[in-house]
Write a protein that holds these residues in place. Sequence first.
Motif, PDB file in Angstrom:
ATOM      1  N   PRO A 109      31.925  34.770  13.933  1.00 19.18           N
ATOM      2  CA  PRO A 109      31.230  33.488  13.798  1.00 19.18           C
ATOM      3  C   PRO A 109      31.259  32.678  15.085  1.00 19.18           C
ATOM      4  O   PRO A 109      32.272  32.650  15.791  1.00 19.18           O
ATOM      5  N   ILE A 110      30.133  32.030  15.386  1.00 14.85           N
ATOM      6  CA  ILE A 110      29.993  31.189  16.571  1.00 14.85           C
ATOM      7  C   ILE A 110      29.677  29.763  16.109  1.00 14.85           C
ATOM      8  O   ILE A 110      28.770  29.562  15.304  1.00 14.85           O
ATOM      9  N   THR A 111      30.433  28.790  16.598  1.00 17.68           N
ATOM     10  CA  THR A 111      30.201  27.391  16.236  1.00 17.68           C
ATOM     11  C   THR A 111      29.262  26.739  17.232  1.00 17.68           C
ATOM     12  O   THR A 111      29.569  26.673  18.422  1.00 17.68           O
ATOM     13  N   LEU A 112      28.111  26.273  16.731  1.00 19.40           N
ATOM     14  CA  LEU A 112      27.126  25.600  17.571  1.00 19.40           C
ATOM     15  C   LEU A 112      26.910  24.177  17.083  1.00 19.40           C
ATOM     16  O   LEU A 112      27.082  23.884  15.893  1.00 19.40           O
ATOM     17  N   THR A 113      26.529  23.292  17.993  1.00 15.36           N
ATOM     18  CA  THR A 113      26.100  21.965  17.572  1.00 15.36           C
ATOM     19  C   THR A 113      24.722  22.089  16.917  1.00 15.36           C
ATOM     20  O   THR A 113      24.049  23.119  17.029  1.00 15.36           O
ATOM     21  N   ALA A 114      24.306  21.009  16.233  1.00 20.64           N
ATOM     22  CA  ALA A 114      22.989  21.023  15.590  1.00 20.64           C
ATOM     23  C   ALA A 114      21.887  21.275  16.609  1.00 20.64           C
ATOM     24  O   ALA A 114      20.945  22.047  16.372  1.00 20.64           O
ATOM     25  N   ARG A 115      21.981  20.637  17.774  1.00 17.49           N
ATOM     26  CA  ARG A 115      20.970  20.805  18.802  1.00 17.49           C
ATOM     27  C   ARG A 115      20.956  22.237  19.337  1.00 17.49           C
ATOM     28  O   ARG A 115      19.896  22.832  19.551  1.00 17.49           O
ATOM     29  N   GLU A 116      22.132  22.811  19.560  1.00 19.61           N
ATOM     30  CA  GLU A 116      22.221  24.181  20.067  1.00 19.61           C
ATOM     31  C   GLU A 116      21.638  25.176  19.067  1.00 19.61           C
ATOM     32  O   GLU A 116      20.909  26.091  19.453  1.00 19.61           O
ATOM     33  N   PHE A 117      21.926  24.981  17.775  1.00 21.09           N
ATOM     34  CA  PHE A 117      21.380  25.888  16.767  1.00 21.09           C
ATOM     35  C   PHE A 117      19.859  25.808  16.740  1.00 21.09           C
ATOM     36  O   PHE A 117      19.169  26.825  16.698  1.00 21.09           O
ATOM     37  N   ASP A 118      19.329  24.588  16.737  1.00 23.33           N
ATOM     38  CA  ASP A 118      17.877  24.420  16.674  1.00 23.33           C
ATOM     39  C   ASP A 118      17.195  25.034  17.895  1.00 23.33           C
ATOM     40  O   ASP A 118      16.115  25.616  17.797  1.00 23.33           O
ATOM     41  N   LEU A 119      17.816  24.890  19.053  1.00 26.60           N
ATOM     42  CA  LEU A 119      17.264  25.468  20.267  1.00 26.60           C
ATOM     43  C   LEU A 119      17.271  26.985  20.200  1.00 26.60           C
ATOM     44  O   LEU A 119      16.275  27.647  20.529  1.00 26.60           O
ATOM     45  N   LEU A 120      18.380  27.553  19.741  1.00 23.54           N
ATOM     46  CA  LEU A 120      18.467  29.007  19.616  1.00 23.54           C
ATOM     47  C   LEU A 120      17.455  29.522  18.596  1.00 23.54           C
ATOM     48  O   LEU A 120      16.786  30.539  18.829  1.00 23.54           O
ATOM     49  N   MET A 121      17.314  28.823  17.477  1.00 25.07           N
ATOM     50  CA  MET A 121      16.362  29.240  16.451  1.00 25.07           C
ATOM     51  C   MET A 121      14.935  29.213  16.983  1.00 25.07           C
ATOM     52  O   MET A 121      14.133  30.115  16.713  1.00 25.07           O
ATOM     53  N   ALA A 122      14.593  28.170  17.751  1.00 28.93           N
ATOM     54  CA  ALA A 122      13.248  28.080  18.309  1.00 28.93           C
ATOM     55  C   ALA A 122      12.924  29.286  19.175  1.00 28.93           C
ATOM     56  O   ALA A 122      11.781  29.753  19.212  1.00 28.93           O
ATOM     57  N   LEU A 123      13.931  29.822  19.859  1.00 24.88           N
ATOM     58  CA  LEU A 123      13.714  30.971  20.732  1.00 24.88           C
ATOM     59  C   LEU A 123      13.683  32.281  19.957  1.00 24.88           C
ATOM     60  O   LEU A 123      12.755  33.085  20.121  1.00 24.88           O
ATOM     61  N   VAL A 124      14.692  32.514  19.104  1.00 26.61           N
ATOM     62  CA  VAL A 124      14.827  33.849  18.497  1.00 26.61           C
ATOM     63  C   VAL A 124      13.769  34.132  17.435  1.00 26.61           C
ATOM     64  O   VAL A 124      13.506  35.294  17.122  1.00 26.61           O
ATOM     65  N   LYS A 125      13.159  33.086  16.880  1.00 24.77           N
ATOM     66  CA  LYS A 125      12.116  33.369  15.892  1.00 24.77           C
ATOM     67  C   LYS A 125      10.803  33.790  16.562  1.00 24.77           C
ATOM     68  O   LYS A 125       9.856  34.171  15.880  1.00 24.77           O
ATOM     69  N   ARG A 126      10.777  33.717  17.916  1.00 24.82           N
ATOM     70  CA  ARG A 126       9.621  34.198  18.666  1.00 24.82           C
ATOM     71  C   ARG A 126      10.095  35.112  19.803  1.00 24.82           C
ATOM     72  O   ARG A 126       9.922  34.780  20.979  1.00 24.82           O
ATOM     73  N   PRO A 127      10.717  36.217  19.505  1.00 21.93           N
ATOM     74  CA  PRO A 127      11.241  37.079  20.579  1.00 21.93           C
ATOM     75  C   PRO A 127      10.129  37.520  21.532  1.00 21.93           C
ATOM     76  O   PRO A 127       9.050  37.901  21.106  1.00 21.93           O
ATOM     77  N   GLY A 128      10.433  37.421  22.821  1.00 14.60           N
ATOM     78  CA  GLY A 128       9.474  37.837  23.826  1.00 14.60           C
ATOM     79  C   GLY A 128       8.482  36.774  24.230  1.00 14.60           C
ATOM     80  O   GLY A 128       7.759  36.950  25.217  1.00 14.60           O
ATOM     81  N   ILE A 129       8.423  35.651  23.500  1.00 12.21           N
ATOM     82  CA  ILE A 129       7.468  34.578  23.805  1.00 12.21           C
ATOM     83  C   ILE A 129       8.161  33.540  24.684  1.00 12.21           C
ATOM     84  O   ILE A 129       9.241  33.045  24.351  1.00 12.21           O
ATOM     85  N   VAL A 130       7.531  33.209  25.803  1.00  8.62           N
ATOM     86  CA  VAL A 130       8.099  32.221  26.715  1.00  8.62           C
ATOM     87  C   VAL A 130       7.791  30.815  26.193  1.00  8.62           C
ATOM     88  O   VAL A 130       6.647  30.492  25.879  1.00  8.62           O
ATOM     89  N   LEU A 131       8.826  29.977  26.111  1.00 14.75           N
ATOM     90  CA  LEU A 131       8.666  28.587  25.716  1.00 14.75           C
ATOM     91  C   LEU A 131       9.073  27.704  26.890  1.00 14.75           C
ATOM     92  O   LEU A 131      10.153  27.885  27.464  1.00 14.75           O
ATOM     93  N   SER A 132       8.219  26.768  27.236  1.00 13.69           N
ATOM     94  CA  SER A 132       8.551  25.841  28.313  1.00 13.69           C
ATOM     95  C   SER A 132       9.620  24.869  27.829  1.00 13.69           C
ATOM     96  O   SER A 132       9.857  24.711  26.625  1.00 13.69           O
ATOM     97  N   ARG A 133      10.250  24.201  28.764  1.00 13.42           N
ATOM     98  CA  ARG A 133      11.260  23.198  28.404  1.00 13.42           C
ATOM     99  C   ARG A 133      10.621  22.091  27.572  1.00 13.42           C
ATOM    100  O   ARG A 133      11.240  21.591  26.624  1.00 13.42           O
ATOM    101  N   GLU A 134       9.403  21.718  27.911  1.00 11.17           N
ATOM    102  CA  GLU A 134       8.712  20.674  27.151  1.00 11.17           C
ATOM    103  C   GLU A 134       8.422  21.123  25.719  1.00 11.17           C
ATOM    104  O   GLU A 134       8.563  20.339  24.767  1.00 11.17           O
ATOM    105  N   GLN A 135       8.041  22.377  25.541  1.00 13.36           N
ATOM    106  CA  GLN A 135       7.802  22.906  24.195  1.00 13.36           C
ATOM    107  C   GLN A 135       9.092  22.923  23.379  1.00 13.36           C
ATOM    108  O   GLN A 135       9.087  22.602  22.185  1.00 13.36           O
ATOM    109  N   LEU A 136      10.181  23.298  24.020  1.00  8.82           N
ATOM    110  CA  LEU A 136      11.461  23.335  23.317  1.00  8.82           C
ATOM    111  C   LEU A 136      11.893  21.935  22.903  1.00  8.82           C
ATOM    112  O   LEU A 136      12.357  21.729  21.772  1.00  8.82           O
ATOM    113  N   LEU A 137      11.709  20.956  23.788  1.00  5.81           N
ATOM    114  CA  LEU A 137      12.055  19.584  23.430  1.00  5.81           C
ATOM    115  C   LEU A 137      11.205  19.091  22.270  1.00  5.81           C
ATOM    116  O   LEU A 137      11.696  18.458  21.335  1.00  5.81           O
ATOM    117  N   GLU A 138       9.914  19.370  22.317  1.00  2.00           N
ATOM    118  CA  GLU A 138       9.014  18.906  21.261  1.00  2.00           C
ATOM    119  C   GLU A 138       9.392  19.510  19.913  1.00  2.00           C
ATOM    120  O   GLU A 138       9.389  18.828  18.889  1.00  2.00           O
TER     121      GLU A 138
END
Length: 264
Positions: free
Chosen positions: A185-214
């Motif tokens: 198990p890995i303990t993440l903050t709410a922000r870290e989890f949401d950021l990781l989820m935004a990336l892994v649900k689209r493997p291979g797709i590049v997300l800009s920093r602005e897209q990740l913030l939005e």
Amino acid sequence: MSYSRGTLWAVTPSEGETGMATILVVDDEANIRDLVGVYLSAAGYSIAYAADGNAAMEQFRAVAPDLVVLDIMLPGMSGAEVCASIRAESATPILMLTARESDLDKVSLLEAGADDYVLKPFSPPELVARVRAVLRRTATASALASGPGSSAESGTAIAPEPTAIQLGCLMLDPATREVTVDDEPITLTAREFDLLMALVKRPGIVLSREQLLEEVVGFAEYTDARGVDVHVRHLREKLGDDASDPRFIETVRGVGYRAKRAAQ
């Protein structure tokens, strides 16, 4: 530094939010403490207070708040020290208040473990909006974890989240917000989890920093991209991911980040 309370109608409780969360407000200036408390109370939250760093830790352990609003300049323990102490024992969201405007200082807040920051003098309705954004995600996760398709607070139906997502030895469960690497198990903050989820649900797709913030925050709160970079660096440290030879998160120079299609 002076603040005007203005009108409170803009921060009245949203439907279903009243009584949802307890917020610890930490500031050595009584007028700011009171102002933040008035607006957050008007928004339907229960408020606890502390005026210095040592009292903040005592209150944090006694009250177990859902979110901490924490001033960076405090007598005794500094806000950064309080933030680091809280982060060492909890993933509770922390929103920092600071009068410092340099980019270096902003990044140092995130390095200490803060989820977000607001510059003084601030707009109280904006502060409430940021608090709501964090707590809304936390409340949704708690409702999903309490039972599929139901909300413990309102009894209303909630659209089911996707099933657990696996990326090599990395596993994320959107319903429980649990993360494991190699079954550990890995303990993440709410922000870290949401950021990781935004990336892994689209493997291979590049997300800009602005897209990740939005997607993760709902608006771009940082004046430059380094806030996202700090969160990604923390994620990599917790996941045991090497930026030079990543298993999970790749940097696309000059653009943003992407999750690898086939993590190892």
